[in-house]
Motif scaffolding. Sequence first.
Motif, PDB file in Angstrom:
ATOM      1  N   GLU A 188       3.234  -7.786  -5.377  1.00 31.77           N
ATOM      2  CA  GLU A 188       3.633  -6.483  -4.825  1.00 31.77           C
ATOM      3  C   GLU A 188       5.153  -6.310  -4.866  1.00 31.77           C
ATOM      4  N   ARG A 189       5.696  -6.561  -6.041  1.00 27.15           N
ATOM      5  CA  ARG A 189       7.148  -6.425  -6.240  1.00 27.15           C
ATOM      6  C   ARG A 189       7.436  -5.686  -7.543  1.00 27.15           C
ATOM      7  N   THR A 208      10.642  -6.444  -3.317  1.00 24.84           N
ATOM      8  CA  THR A 208       9.439  -6.085  -2.576  1.00 24.84           C
ATOM      9  C   THR A 208       9.394  -4.579  -2.286  1.00 24.84           C
ATOM     10  N   HIS A 212       8.075  -7.136   2.666  1.00 23.35           N
ATOM     11  CA  HIS A 212       8.078  -8.594   2.754  1.00 23.35           C
ATOM     12  C   HIS A 212       9.445  -9.042   3.285  1.00 23.35           C
TER      13      HIS A 212
END
Length: 543
Positions: A188-189, A208, A212
Amino acid sequence: MIDKSSIEQLKNSIDIVDVIGNYIELKKAGANYKALCPFHNEDTPSFVVSPSKQIFHCFGCGAGGDAIKFVMQYENLSYPEAIEKLANMYNFSLQYTKSKSDIKPLITALQQINSFYKKKLSTYQKALAYLQSRGVTNASIEKFELGYAPSSQEQIEYLKANFIPLQDAIDAGVLAKDQTRVYARMIERITFPIFSQNGAIIGFGGRTISNHPAKYLNSPETKLFHKSKILYGYSHAKEAIFQKKRIIVCEGYLDVVMLHQAGFNTAVATLGTALTVGHLPLLRRGEPQVILAYDADKAGITAATKAARLLSSNDIEGGVVIFPEGLDPADMVKNGQIAELEQLFSHPTPFIEFILQSIVKSYNIKDPKQKQNALYEGVAFLRTLPDLIAQEYKNYLAALLDILPSKVPLQTKKNQNIQEDIQTKDTKELSIIKTILLHPDLIDTVLDIIEPHHFVYHRSEFEAAIAQDIDNPQLRAILLDDDILPFKEQHLTSELLVFLIKFYEKRIQQITKEQISFTQKSFLIRKYKEYIHKLRQGELVIE
């Protein structure tokens, strides 16, 4: 990869005097050769080349090594590039080998996952919306090959479907594993692929978009990826750097992307780490002016000061730009402040001025004592510079402190250095070190009698010699200093015993002055006198 035995054969077939003589003028000086050092400015030759030991060493700046190291430093080449350069110079045929450690499968794994990340970005609106909110255009996304790393499971399934061994992906830093599972590092980056100077993909940075705690994440150190030697964006910027003779070093991936988008196509960034000695070869290529473009927060000022010290001490020209409070290059590009950026980059504060300003600002100079400390620190920095440059900036420091230039004492530099050299040089210690450097087979004999703590002045050199750390500049200096004489093997044991006797005699003298109880003092003196008695009888002492 170049076969190791082939490298050794090349080393044995070349002569360091011949190699270095192709680059600079060498003059015979006894058994060695001397020259003005090509790696720093000097008026008196301190650069020594030893044909017998096949090494060079500069007693001024500490540069040194073998013929390969010289070509690496002089031409700013990597180790393999320098080897191939020498092989071409001497018409030597190198042998190449393919092994399990070959890097090709790692690059393949990185290329495959990068294609996946790019495809995922084009379909993931949240990531695209973030980039658009920062002002990143589709052209920049394409140029820098930005992507999006989805869930760990998706990445693993993609690699398997494309027949990429998971172990290759682990070795490339794409995946990681613990005792129970294999998982993706980037999740998820938004991904920023990192390329070598030659344009090969070697790792990733990730930003991120899911809150995060770690805002940015880099690939781990791998066979390909060494973040303290890499500059993000360099492969895109290198042609412009050579043409414009300027390189802008900033703090983040987005800063680089946005500066290039605005036409500042010499921008690069460090990878979440401070500027290091490892970055110098890249920064020196093409001899550009180096502009440090850092944020105005405390961390940015500290990083800029450290980097400026590093660059100024290595004779690299340039200066520092500190952005207005709360802004960074990416923000200024998004806001359309292109003219302001050009003005900042065209008028950086020179490194030495910036360092002196930072020193003075770190003290409250309205307080006389703190003002005095600021002077001490400023003078200490100026004394690290060549005499002429230090004298030029003496008035500048005086103006910052609002004192007379005559109150800035630079003239004692040489005398103080000479005094320090006299105080910290011990010929016996140096002779022991040189003996084991020339005769490594005698290390066990030496360690049977003495230990590192017996060295008062040269303990670090002794420990490096035991480890046979020949790349250590202090050891090279000892090897090339003809005034330091090694002990003959037949006399070594007796010399070591005498060395220990002197050590314990000094300890007794020190103990008599120490603030300890009479009982403890008496015990230690008796113990060391007993050691001395045994040593004079030829017995070894076990502490």
